[in-house]
Scaffold this motif. Structure first.
Motif, mmCIF file in Angstrom:
data_model
loop_
_atom_site.group_PDB
_atom_site.id
_atom_site.type_symbol
_atom_site.label_atom_id
_atom_site.label_comp_id
_atom_site.label_asym_id
_atom_site.label_seq_id
_atom_site.Cartn_x
_atom_site.Cartn_y
_atom_site.Cartn_z
ATOM 1 N N PRO A 1 0.812 -1.261 -0.071
ATOM 2 C CA PRO A 1 -0.018 -0.031 0.031
ATOM 3 C C PRO A 1 0.915 1.210 0.102
ATOM 4 O O PRO A 1 1.068 1.905 1.351
ATOM 5 N N THR A 2 1.412 1.675 -1.203
ATOM 6 C CA THR A 2 2.264 2.648 -1.135
ATOM 7 C C THR A 2 1.932 4.228 -0.913
ATOM 8 O O THR A 2 2.700 4.825 -0.613
ATOM 9 N N GLY A 3 0.616 4.247 -1.129
ATOM 10 C CA GLY A 3 0.041 5.460 -0.933
ATOM 11 C C GLY A 3 -0.320 5.873 0.576
ATOM 12 O O GLY A 3 -0.754 6.685 0.839
ATOM 13 N N GLY A 4 -0.157 4.681 1.614
ATOM 14 C CA GLY A 4 -0.565 4.936 2.883
ATOM 15 C C GLY A 4 0.296 5.848 3.743
ATOM 16 O O GLY A 4 -0.308 6.441 4.852
ATOM 17 N N SER A 5 1.507 6.163 3.517
ATOM 18 C CA SER A 5 2.391 7.168 4.117
ATOM 19 C C SER A 5 3.173 8.120 3.185
ATOM 20 O O SER A 5 3.496 7.743 2.036
ATOM 21 N N TYR A 6 3.257 9.076 3.604
ATOM 22 C CA TYR A 6 4.297 10.100 2.668
ATOM 23 C C TYR A 6 3.736 10.183 1.540
ATOM 24 O O TYR A 6 4.596 10.274 0.409
ATOM 25 N N SER A 7 2.503 10.510 1.363
ATOM 26 C CA SER A 7 2.074 10.738 -0.092
ATOM 27 C C SER A 7 0.894 11.827 -0.116
ATOM 28 O O SER A 7 0.513 12.289 0.898
ATOM 29 N N ILE A 8 0.828 12.264 -1.247
ATOM 30 C CA ILE A 8 -0.534 13.249 -1.610
ATOM 31 C C ILE A 8 -1.718 12.487 -1.033
ATOM 32 O O ILE A 8 -2.557 13.062 -0.635
ATOM 33 N N ASP A 9 -1.780 11.086 -1.463
ATOM 34 C CA ASP A 9 -3.201 10.039 -0.863
ATOM 35 C C ASP A 9 -3.186 10.244 0.475
ATOM 36 O O ASP A 9 -4.465 10.376 1.051
ATOM 37 N N ARG A 10 -2.276 10.188 1.391
ATOM 38 C CA ARG A 10 -2.190 10.255 2.580
ATOM 39 C C ARG A 10 -2.882 11.787 2.925
ATOM 40 O O ARG A 10 -3.550 11.786 4.116
ATOM 41 N N TRP A 11 -2.239 12.615 2.316
ATOM 42 C CA TRP A 11 -2.531 13.899 2.722
ATOM 43 C C TRP A 11 -3.969 14.231 2.616
ATOM 44 O O TRP A 11 -4.645 14.959 3.414
ATOM 45 N N LEU A 12 -4.348 13.893 1.496
ATOM 46 C CA LEU A 12 -5.835 13.845 1.124
ATOM 47 C C LEU A 12 -6.776 13.193 2.052
ATOM 48 O O LEU A 12 -7.964 13.805 2.470
ATOM 49 N N LEU A 13 -6.185 12.158 2.568
ATOM 50 C CA LEU A 13 -7.326 11.224 3.427
ATOM 51 C C LEU A 13 -7.159 11.940 4.829
ATOM 52 O O LEU A 13 -8.381 12.032 5.407
ATOM 53 N N VAL A 14 -6.166 12.591 5.156
ATOM 54 C CA VAL A 14 -6.053 13.176 6.403
ATOM 55 C C VAL A 14 -6.806 14.459 6.338
ATOM 56 O O VAL A 14 -7.681 14.884 7.337
ATOM 57 N N ARG A 15 -6.921 15.050 5.328
ATOM 58 C CA ARG A 15 -7.598 16.467 5.255
ATOM 59 C C ARG A 15 -9.312 16.113 5.141
ATOM 60 O O ARG A 15 -9.880 16.937 5.837
ATOM 61 N N ARG A 16 -9.469 15.005 4.504
ATOM 62 C CA ARG A 16 -10.911 14.681 4.221
ATOM 63 C C ARG A 16 -11.301 14.385 5.709
ATOM 64 O O ARG A 16 -12.639 14.763 6.175
ATOM 65 N N ALA A 17 -10.495 13.571 6.329
ATOM 66 C CA ALA A 17 -10.923 13.027 7.685
ATOM 67 C C ALA A 17 -11.291 14.401 8.867
ATOM 68 O O ALA A 17 -12.136 14.570 9.523
#
Lengths: 307, 130
Positions: free
Chosen positions: A120-136
């Motif tokens: 799961p390469t997007g789970g950390s240090y990624s824009i995916d993670r940033w978007l996930l945290v922001r949405r939450a």
């Protein structure tokens, strides 16, 4: 006869949920190495063939960029890995004329990328993670933890072991151990067609030849054992630094060194990174450590809260 | 399981069974051919039965026979003989011989024991003397 519990172990490995930080680090470093290795060669000014080459170049470089920043990271890593395998394993590098007889260094990088694509390469240090945290945070939910299915990480460790083991195996013959092959490589790189006859040189070559084979076998097996891991990693990094410095082995050295992370428990990596990051500074800490400027005065530090 | 078997065993399949080259059978033989065409050469001036070794790299540098002695790599018997003839002219010697060994993918192979006078002998393309 005692029955081996291979099936339950295998099923447990497939269900393994662990920290995604090692996957994030591997994603960033391997995509950077791939861009350094193939980016310039895939520039359109370097392509002179049929139209599909231009399309391949566009897909490869775009997916590598997305992989690097971690946007749609799993898809990007998968596409980039497929392109890397086509280049490094399926011999597109021969087709392009970059290599004449395949490149094991490129194959090593390509296989490593293919295995990282299973994480799961997007789970950390990624824009995916940033978007996930922001949405939450926008929705008032707790920030989701950096957890994902990390079952494929031991495969990357196995890849590293196989490269060392077979690298040692093909050198395990009298000609190499006596130093003949190292002499030829050094002559080709540095010395020209006269080999020094000094005894110290012969001893140095002999020690290097035997030492490199012993070290490769040791790394192949010893890295799996916690007790030997750190000393072997230190020796492995010195070994690869020497190769990097003397024998133009660039991406291979870096690929192997970063893949050592696969031998560690992902939670250990996570905790160590937490320890390195330290606690989130308070405004009072920032006022003490940051020199006050007209722009920054009175502004609180950025929110660095993590799960 | 399949992936693990492929990673761990496909190279041994290549080394043991030696199938036709396939990109899907991994191969981790690094530096297999690197430098394997290099020749290690020692030139001698022959005075009858006596041999006097030449510091031929110094001669190459002094007489300007090659732009850089560090980049001078002799990779075949033909190149060794060509350099031998250049040394004959540069040193004005009638009899220069060479002990030659050239690389292979595993070890050194002796290619000349210093029996041929390079000032008068021309090698055939297969490396044997005329």
């Amino acid at each position: 006869m005692k029955r081996l519990d291979l099936v339950p172990r295998f099923q447990a490995q497939l269900r393994l949920q662990s920290s995604t930080r090692p996957a994030g680090i591997l994603r960033i470093v391997l995509s950077s190495l791939a861009m350094a290795k193939w980016g310039r060669r895939l520039g359109w000014d370097h392509l002179h063939g049929p139209l599909w080459e231009w399309g391949f170049s566009l897909v490869t470089l775009t997916s590598l960029c997305f992989m690097l920043v971690g946007y749609r990271a799993r898809l990007a890593t998968g596409v980039a890995a497929a392109c890397a395998v086509a280049i490094g394993v399926y011999d597109l590098n021969n087709y392009f004329g970059w290599e004449t007889n395949g490149s094991h260094h490129e194959a090593t990088l390509a296989v490593a990328m293919a295995l990282v694509a299973l994480l799961p390469t997007g789970g950390s240090y990624s824009i995916d993670r940033w978007l996930l945290v922001r949405r939450a945070q926008q929705e008032g939910r707790p920030v989701p933890p950096e957890i994902g299915p990390m079952w494929a990480l031991p495969l990357l460790a196995l890849h590293v072991s196989a490269v060392y083991f077979y690298g040692g195996m093909v050198k395990s013959h009298f000609g190499y151990l006596r130093g003949d092959r190292l002499e030829q490589i050094l002559m080709n790189k540095y010395l020209g067609s006269v080999l020094p006859r000094a005894m110290w040189f012969k001893v140095l070559i002999l020690v290097s030849a035997v030492g490199s084979v012993v070290l490769e076998y040791s790394l192949a097996i010893g890295l799996w054992f916690r007790r030997f891991r750190w000393p072997l990693i230190a020796l492995g990094v010195i070994f690869h630094a020497a190769l990097y410095l003397t024998l133009t082995v660039y991406t291979f050295s870096m690929t192997m060194c970063i893949c050592y992370i696969a031998f560690f428990d992902p939670w250990d990596v996570h905790r160590e990174l937490d320890r390195l990051h330290g606690p989130v500074p308070t405004p009072a800490d920032a006022a003490v450590t940051t020199p006050s400027t007209p722009e920054s005065a009175g502004r609180p530090p950025a929110d660095q809260s993590r799960a | 399981m399949v992936l693990a078997a492929w990673l761990a065993l496909s190279p041994s399949y290549r080394y043991i069974v030696k199938p036709p080259k396939s990109p899907w059978i991994l191969d981790w033989a690094m530096f297999r051919g690197h430098g394997s065409d290099m020749c290690d050469v020692r030139y001698f001036i022959a005075h009858g039965d006596e041999r006097e070794e030449i510091d031929w790299m110094a001669v190459v540098e002094e007489k300007g026979l090659h732009r850089s002695k560090r980049r001078l790599r002799l990779r075949s018997i033909q190149e060794v003989h060509r350099m031998g003839r250049q040394l004959c002219v540069a040193l004005d010697e009638p009899d220069i011989r060479a002990k030659i060994r050239c690389g292979s993918s595993t070890t050194w192979r002796r290619r000349g024991k210093g029996k041929a006078n390079m000032c008068t002998t021309v090698p055939r393309p297969d490396g044997k003397r005329k």
